[in-house]
Design an enzyme around this catalytic site. Structure first.
Site, PDB file in Angstrom:
ATOM      1  N   ARG A 170       0.875  -1.172   0.000  1.00  0.00           N
ATOM      2  CA  ARG A 170       0.000   0.000   0.000  1.00  0.00           C
ATOM      3  C   ARG A 170       0.908   1.217   0.000  1.00  0.00           C
ATOM      4  NH1 ARG A 170      -2.381   1.780   4.273  1.00  0.00           N
ATOM      5  NH2 ARG A 170      -0.783   0.968   5.656  1.00  0.00           N
ATOM      6  N   ARG A 174      -3.098  10.621   1.372  1.00  0.00           N
ATOM      7  CA  ARG A 174      -4.030  11.289   2.280  1.00  0.00           C
ATOM      8  C   ARG A 174      -4.620  12.511   1.584  1.00  0.00           C
ATOM      9  NH1 ARG A 174      -0.858  12.489   7.513  1.00  0.00           N
ATOM     10  NH2 ARG A 174      -0.938  10.267   8.013  1.00  0.00           N
ATOM     11  N   ARG A 247      19.718  -5.745   5.664  1.00  0.00           N
ATOM     12  CA  ARG A 247      20.141  -4.537   4.969  1.00  0.00           C
ATOM     13  C   ARG A 247      20.770  -3.658   6.040  1.00  0.00           C
ATOM     14  NH1 ARG A 247      21.669  -3.110   0.285  1.00  0.00           N
ATOM     15  NH2 ARG A 247      21.187  -0.982  -0.276  1.00  0.00           N
ATOM     16  N   ARG A 278      18.676  10.070   3.555  1.00  0.00           N
ATOM     17  CA  ARG A 278      18.054  11.044   4.450  1.00  0.00           C
ATOM     18  C   ARG A 278      19.131  11.862   5.149  1.00  0.00           C
ATOM     19  NH1 ARG A 278      13.827   8.278   8.551  1.00  0.00           N
ATOM     20  NH2 ARG A 278      15.669   7.378   9.532  1.00  0.00           N
ATOM     21  N   GLU A 298      22.376   9.434   6.043  1.00  0.00           N
ATOM     22  CA  GLU A 298      22.155   7.976   6.081  1.00  0.00           C
ATOM     23  C   GLU A 298      22.418   7.357   4.719  1.00  0.00           C
ATOM     24  OE1 GLU A 298      18.502   7.670   9.233  1.00  0.00           O
ATOM     25  OE2 GLU A 298      18.403   6.401   7.460  1.00  0.00           O
ATOM     26  N   TYR A 346      11.214  -7.163  11.778  1.00  0.00           N
ATOM     27  CA  TYR A 346      11.267  -5.741  12.070  1.00  0.00           C
ATOM     28  C   TYR A 346      10.154  -5.399  13.052  1.00  0.00           C
ATOM     29  CZ  TYR A 346      11.159  -0.779  12.071  1.00  0.00           C
ATOM     30  OH  TYR A 346      11.173   0.518  12.524  1.00  0.00           O
ATOM     31  N   ASP A 348       8.626  -2.097  15.389  1.00  0.00           N
ATOM     32  CA  ASP A 348       8.724  -0.743  15.921  1.00  0.00           C
ATOM     33  C   ASP A 348       8.866  -0.856  17.433  1.00  0.00           C
ATOM     34  OD1 ASP A 348       8.754   1.131  13.861  1.00  0.00           O
ATOM     35  OD2 ASP A 348       6.603   0.945  13.519  1.00  0.00           O
TER      36      ASP A 348
HETATM   37  P1  FAD Z   1      18.127  -4.070  19.910  1.00  0.00           P
HETATM   38  O1  FAD Z   1      17.814  -2.661  20.234  1.00  0.00           O
HETATM   39  O2  FAD Z   1      18.926  -4.342  18.701  1.00  0.00           O
HETATM   40  O3  FAD Z   1      18.854  -4.729  21.164  1.00  0.00           O
HETATM   41  C1  FAD Z   1      19.548  -5.947  21.085  1.00  0.00           C
HETATM   42  C2  FAD Z   1      20.816  -5.809  21.909  1.00  0.00           C
HETATM   43  O4  FAD Z   1      21.440  -7.078  22.007  1.00  0.00           O
HETATM   44  C3  FAD Z   1      21.836  -4.866  21.263  1.00  0.00           C
HETATM   45  O5  FAD Z   1      22.167  -3.838  22.174  1.00  0.00           O
HETATM   46  C4  FAD Z   1      23.035  -5.776  20.986  1.00  0.00           C
HETATM   47  O6  FAD Z   1      24.276  -5.121  21.169  1.00  0.00           O
HETATM   48  C5  FAD Z   1      22.831  -6.880  21.998  1.00  0.00           C
HETATM   49  N1  FAD Z   1      23.490  -8.124  21.607  1.00  0.00           N
HETATM   50  C6  FAD Z   1      23.364  -8.782  20.441  1.00  0.00           C
HETATM   51  N2  FAD Z   1      24.159  -9.875  20.434  1.00  0.00           N
HETATM   52  C7  FAD Z   1      24.790  -9.906  21.632  1.00  0.00           C
HETATM   53  C8  FAD Z   1      25.753 -10.769  22.217  1.00  0.00           C
HETATM   54  N3  FAD Z   1      26.244 -11.821  21.551  1.00  0.00           N
HETATM   55  N4  FAD Z   1      26.193 -10.517  23.464  1.00  0.00           N
HETATM   56  C9  FAD Z   1      25.747  -9.433  24.148  1.00  0.00           C
HETATM   57  N5  FAD Z   1      24.832  -8.569  23.628  1.00  0.00           N
HETATM   58  C10 FAD Z   1      24.364  -8.802  22.398  1.00  0.00           C
HETATM   59  N6  FAD Z   1      11.019   2.001  15.904  1.00  0.00           N
HETATM   60  C11 FAD Z   1      10.080   2.953  16.132  1.00  0.00           C
HETATM   61  O7  FAD Z   1       9.117   2.707  16.861  1.00  0.00           O
HETATM   62  N7  FAD Z   1      10.205   4.205  15.574  1.00  0.00           N
HETATM   63  C12 FAD Z   1      11.247   4.543  14.761  1.00  0.00           C
HETATM   64  O8  FAD Z   1      11.316   5.674  14.286  1.00  0.00           O
HETATM   65  C13 FAD Z   1      12.242   3.544  14.506  1.00  0.00           C
HETATM   66  N8  FAD Z   1      13.291   3.820  13.699  1.00  0.00           N
HETATM   67  C14 FAD Z   1      14.214   2.850  13.429  1.00  0.00           C
HETATM   68  C15 FAD Z   1      15.260   3.151  12.582  1.00  0.00           C
HETATM   69  C16 FAD Z   1      16.198   2.163  12.269  1.00  0.00           C
HETATM   70  C17 FAD Z   1      17.330   2.495  11.352  1.00  0.00           C
HETATM   71  C18 FAD Z   1      16.037   0.852  12.784  1.00  0.00           C
HETATM   72  C19 FAD Z   1      16.992  -0.237  12.398  1.00  0.00           C
HETATM   73  C20 FAD Z   1      15.007   0.561  13.648  1.00  0.00           C
HETATM   74  C21 FAD Z   1      14.075   1.545  13.986  1.00  0.00           C
HETATM   75  N9  FAD Z   1      13.035   1.289  14.873  1.00  0.00           N
HETATM   76  C22 FAD Z   1      12.089   2.258  15.115  1.00  0.00           C
HETATM   77  C23 FAD Z   1      12.907  -0.025  15.543  1.00  0.00           C
HETATM   78  C24 FAD Z   1      13.613  -0.101  16.917  1.00  0.00           C
HETATM   79  O9  FAD Z   1      14.980   0.163  16.761  1.00  0.00           O
HETATM   80  C25 FAD Z   1      13.408  -1.513  17.509  1.00  0.00           C
HETATM   81  O10 FAD Z   1      12.043  -1.744  17.723  1.00  0.00           O
HETATM   82  C26 FAD Z   1      14.123  -1.781  18.832  1.00  0.00           C
HETATM   83  O11 FAD Z   1      15.400  -1.253  18.894  1.00  0.00           O
HETATM   84  C27 FAD Z   1      14.190  -3.280  19.066  1.00  0.00           C
HETATM   85  O12 FAD Z   1      14.740  -3.560  20.338  1.00  0.00           O
HETATM   86  P2  FAD Z   1      15.443  -4.982  20.606  1.00  0.00           P
HETATM   87  O13 FAD Z   1      15.688  -5.054  22.066  1.00  0.00           O
HETATM   88  O14 FAD Z   1      14.666  -6.058  19.962  1.00  0.00           O
HETATM   89  O15 FAD Z   1      16.803  -4.929  19.762  1.00  0.00           O
END
Ligand code: FAD
Length: 368
Positions: A170, A174, A247, A278, A298, A346, A348
């Site tokens: 989609r 708007r 990616r 961006r 970026e 992915y 949020d």
């Molecule tokens: P992460 O934040 O990746 O945490 C995982 C952690 O595990 C990391 O700190 C890593 O270092 C650690 N780890 C991994 N392997 C090991 C290991 N072997 N030993 C020790 N530690 C380890 N969401 C929104 O709602 N709004 C936004 O605008 C938005 N923008 C984004 C932009 C980008 C470029 C990206 C990639 C994501 C975006 N997101 C956004 C999504 C958001 O980043 C995620 O929802 C969130 O960070 C996920 O949290 P997590 O705990 O699953 O993963």
């Protein structure tokens, strides 16, 4: 002996740790990075909170999640209203009446609908075979050429004709003069940055940073009754079914000796000549009034093992591989796999918080 060893101090790990602590459990949180917060971490540069791993804007429709995050930190009134820069022509995003007025000089929603319909018909695409055809069949040629094509091709590193149609299901169009990117009811940035929220979550929890689980796997496994693992699932299983692809992004961050570079937090470069997708000007997320400004360009990049894994590539090949890892994970006793890397999905921020809360309730019960 801890009740839980939590691998990863991102949002999933931090919410789990906070909730486990509330339920009287002991946790050790480790992270291989030198800070907590995972991808939502802010690094302070020139007095400005810089979104080190990409711009993060919190938005949700879920009141429970909104109240939850607000219980840790107050949020400001930031509303995401990105600008597109196409060879120096500026357009509002998401596609709305402001965009259509600038593109075609039209004034009313009826005129805008007619214009889009004319272009869709003229293209004559009934069965879109690639992303280009899909986008044109949804919004017509002008929007596609100026606002989608260049950006998407840079994002994926290939021609829109070689990308599958399913990537764009989609395209939000708007027919109101509303530049608010998100449709969600709640939106904002934590006052003082995301670190404030994460620090509150991890208050009173033992945390060790700069520690990679895989460097001392055996000794870590003996430290706790259960593991909450939020790292890459293929790495956990020693890549036995192959590598899951991502990616990646490269960030070029610059401190500028001016107080305002682009007048907006997010500007997308939708032409193909500009090499980045961006520019983020971080101070505008928090209405900053500092003398200097910090901007980040970026650049989307091919991911190779060792690079930061940002976006999972959920095509058939990778989804099949993930299924095999998921089957192994389901059979792994005493390990909970959660968050974006361990579920190859992915999320949020509001979704990952929701998922962590559901996991905790399943594991330790609802506190009400
Ligand atoms: P992460 O934040 O990746 O945490 C995982 C952690 O595990 C990391 O700190 C890593 O270092 C650690 N780890 C991994 N392997 C090991 C290991 N072997 N030993 C020790 N530690 C380890 N969401 C929104 O709602 N709004 C936004 O605008 C938005 N923008 C984004 C932009 C980008 C470029 C990206 C990639 C994501 C975006 N997101 C956004 C999504 C958001 O980043 C995620 O929802 C969130 O960070 C996920 O949290 P997590 O705990 O699953 O993963």
């Amino acid at each position: 002996m801890y009740d839980y060893l939590i691998v990863g101090a991102g949002l999933f790990g931090s919410v789990f740790a906070y909730e486990a602590k509330r339920r009287g459990k002991t946790c050790l949180v480790i992270d291989k990075r030198n800070h907590i917060g995972g991808n939502v971490y802010n690094e302070e540069i020139a007095g400005i909170n810089v979104h080190k791993y990409g711009a993060h804007i919190f938005h949700t429709n879920n009141k429970k999640i909104w109240d939850y995050v607000n219980s840790f930190v107050e949020f400001n009134r930031y509303t995401n209203a990105p600008i597109a820069n196409y060879n120096g022509e500026l357009y509002n995003l998401p596609f709305n009446m402001n965009t259509f007025n600038k593109l075609w000089g039209i004034i009313t929603p009826e005129q805008a609908k007619q214009k889009i319909e004319e272009q869709r018909k003229a293209a004559g695409i009934t069965d879109p075979k690639n992303l280009e055809e899909q986008a044109i069949s949804l919004v017509g040629t002008d929007i596609y050429e100026k606002l989608i094509k260049g950006y998407t091709e840079k994002q994926w590193g290939r021609s829109a004709k070689d990308l599958p149609a399913f990537i764009i299901k989609r395209l939000p169009v708007r027919f109101t003069y509303d530049n608010n990117y998100f449709n969600d009811k709640y939106q904002g940035i934590p006052i003082g940055g995301y670190n404030v929220m994460i620090e509150k979550m991890l208050e009173g929890v033992e945390v060790r940073t700069d520690v990679d689980f895989f460097e001392e796997r055996e000794s870590f496994e003996k430290l706790a009754n259960k593991i909450v693992y939020t790292g890459m699932i293929d790495q956990y299983f020693d890549y036995q079914h192959g590598i899951l692809d991502y990616r990646s992004l490269q960030f070029e961050t610059k401190v500028l000796d001016i107080d305002n570079y682009q007048g907006n937090a997010v500007v997308n470069y939708t032409d193909k000549e500009t090499p980045y997708t961006r520019i983020i000007e971080h101070k505008h997320f928090e209405f900053g009034t500092q003398d200097k400004t910090v901007i980040t360009e970026e650049y989307p990049t091919e991911w190779q093992q060792g690079d930061e894994p940002y976006y999972p590539i959920n095509d058939d090949k990778n989804n099949e591989t993930y299924k095999k890892y998921k089957a192994l994970a389901d059979n792994e006793s005493n390990v909970i796999f959660g968050g974006r890397l361990a579920t190859y999905k992915y999320y949020d921020m509001h979704q990952v918080i929701g998922s962590a809360l559901t996991t905790v309730e399943k594991e330790l019960g609802d506190l009400g």
